[in-house]
Write a protein that holds these residues in place. Structure first.
Motif, PDB file in Angstrom:
ATOM      1  N   TYR A  29       0.711  -1.199   0.033  1.00  0.00           N
ATOM      2  CA  TYR A  29       0.055  -0.131   0.134  1.00  0.00           C
ATOM      3  C   TYR A  29       0.865   1.311   0.037  1.00  0.00           C
ATOM      4  O   TYR A  29       2.086   1.246   0.532  1.00  0.00           O
ATOM      5  N   THR A  30       0.506   2.394  -0.665  1.00  0.00           N
ATOM      6  CA  THR A  30       1.039   3.635  -0.501  1.00  0.00           C
ATOM      7  C   THR A  30       0.709   4.110   1.077  1.00  0.00           C
ATOM      8  O   THR A  30      -0.496   4.055   1.230  1.00  0.00           O
ATOM      9  N   GLY A  97      -4.819   2.436  -1.698  1.00  0.00           N
ATOM     10  CA  GLY A  97      -4.555   1.570  -2.431  1.00  0.00           C
ATOM     11  C   GLY A  97      -3.710   2.301  -3.713  1.00  0.00           C
ATOM     12  O   GLY A  97      -4.104   3.409  -3.730  1.00  0.00           O
ATOM     13  N   GLY A  98      -3.225   1.530  -4.570  1.00  0.00           N
ATOM     14  CA  GLY A  98      -2.516   2.109  -5.778  1.00  0.00           C
ATOM     15  C   GLY A  98      -1.132   2.702  -5.422  1.00  0.00           C
ATOM     16  O   GLY A  98      -0.679   2.873  -4.198  1.00  0.00           O
ATOM     17  N   GLY A  99      -0.456   3.046  -6.646  1.00  0.00           N
ATOM     18  CA  GLY A  99       1.104   3.515  -6.418  1.00  0.00           C
ATOM     19  C   GLY A  99       1.512   4.991  -6.169  1.00  0.00           C
ATOM     20  O   GLY A  99       2.423   5.419  -6.081  1.00  0.00           O
ATOM     21  N   LEU A 100       0.328   5.871  -6.205  1.00  0.00           N
ATOM     22  CA  LEU A 100       0.655   7.303  -6.188  1.00  0.00           C
ATOM     23  C   LEU A 100       0.495   7.752  -4.686  1.00  0.00           C
ATOM     24  O   LEU A 100      -0.524   7.533  -3.924  1.00  0.00           O
ATOM     25  N   ILE A 101       1.186   8.604  -4.296  1.00  0.00           N
ATOM     26  CA  ILE A 101       1.480   9.404  -3.039  1.00  0.00           C
ATOM     27  C   ILE A 101       0.454  10.604  -3.448  1.00  0.00           C
ATOM     28  O   ILE A 101       0.662  11.372  -4.265  1.00  0.00           O
ATOM     29  N   LYS A 102      -0.546  10.598  -2.514  1.00  0.00           N
ATOM     30  CA  LYS A 102      -1.488  11.875  -2.699  1.00  0.00           C
ATOM     31  C   LYS A 102      -1.175  12.633  -1.332  1.00  0.00           C
ATOM     32  O   LYS A 102      -1.074  12.136  -0.142  1.00  0.00           O
ATOM     33  N   SER A 104      -3.643  14.772  -0.206  1.00  0.00           N
ATOM     34  CA  SER A 104      -4.800  15.176   0.559  1.00  0.00           C
ATOM     35  C   SER A 104      -5.245  13.816   1.399  1.00  0.00           C
ATOM     36  O   SER A 104      -5.131  12.913   0.868  1.00  0.00           O
ATOM     37  N   PRO A 105      -5.700  14.236   2.562  1.00  0.00           N
ATOM     38  CA  PRO A 105      -6.055  13.275   3.589  1.00  0.00           C
ATOM     39  C   PRO A 105      -7.164  12.387   3.048  1.00  0.00           C
ATOM     40  O   PRO A 105      -7.357  11.233   3.093  1.00  0.00           O
ATOM     41  N   GLY A 106      -8.196  12.964   2.169  1.00  0.00           N
ATOM     42  CA  GLY A 106      -9.305  12.240   1.685  1.00  0.00           C
ATOM     43  C   GLY A 106      -8.938  11.151   0.740  1.00  0.00           C
ATOM     44  O   GLY A 106      -9.645  10.494   0.575  1.00  0.00           O
ATOM     45  N   GLU A 107      -7.698  11.065   0.088  1.00  0.00           N
ATOM     46  CA  GLU A 107      -7.517  10.003  -0.734  1.00  0.00           C
ATOM     47  C   GLU A 107      -6.973   8.765   0.028  1.00  0.00           C
ATOM     48  O   GLU A 107      -6.599   7.569  -0.790  1.00  0.00           O
ATOM     49  N   TYR A 108      -6.945   8.974   1.328  1.00  0.00           N
ATOM     50  CA  TYR A 108      -6.639   7.807   2.111  1.00  0.00           C
ATOM     51  C   TYR A 108      -7.559   7.057   2.842  1.00  0.00           C
ATOM     52  O   TYR A 108      -8.271   7.626   3.699  1.00  0.00           O
ATOM     53  N   SER A 109      -7.696   5.741   2.739  1.00  0.00           N
ATOM     54  CA  SER A 109      -8.602   4.907   3.149  1.00  0.00           C
ATOM     55  C   SER A 109      -8.611   4.367   4.659  1.00  0.00           C
ATOM     56  O   SER A 109      -9.655   4.053   5.229  1.00  0.00           O
TER      57      SER A 109
END
Length: 121
Positions: A29-30, A97-102, A104-109
């Protein structure tokens, strides 16, 4: 459902170091670290991508903080050096999930419970 357990917070003097750990129930996981100081919004600190361990950092911590992963332990670390009083906050790790670092906190589950870091002057 990924579970994240953080450890390593505490009180340190300015100029000191701390290492935070985030143990995940699964790998690949990222992962990212965020922090939130009293009265402020949660902000991105840094992250490490899920597959190739690419890292990214906020400008406020770049050169002082390092994120790295121990794959055998499914654990991501945040090494914090040259700490400043303005680094005082609750630090939380997050996974997506996914390989990109985001940023925004909203991008994290998935989120850990948070750990307090206090830097005294």
């Amino acid at each position: 459902q990924v579970q994240l357990v953080e450890s390593g917070g505490g009180l340190v003097q300015a100029g000191g170091s701390l290492r935070l750990s985030c143990a995940a129930s699964e790998r690949a996981y990222t992962m990212a670290w965020f922090r939130q100081a009293p009265g402020k919004e949660r902000e991105f600190v840094g992250g490490i991508s899920g597959r190739i361990d690419f890292t990214d950092y906020a400008s406020s911590v770049k050169g002082r903080f390092t994120i790295f992963r121990d794959s055998a332990k499914n654990t991501v670390y945040l090494q914090m050096n040259s700490l400043k009083p303005e680094d005082t906050a609750v630090y939380s790790c997050a996974a997506r999930g996914g390989g990109l670092i985001k940023w925004s906190p909203g991008e994290y589950s998935y989120w850990g419970q948070g750990t307090q870091v206090t830097v005294s002057s």
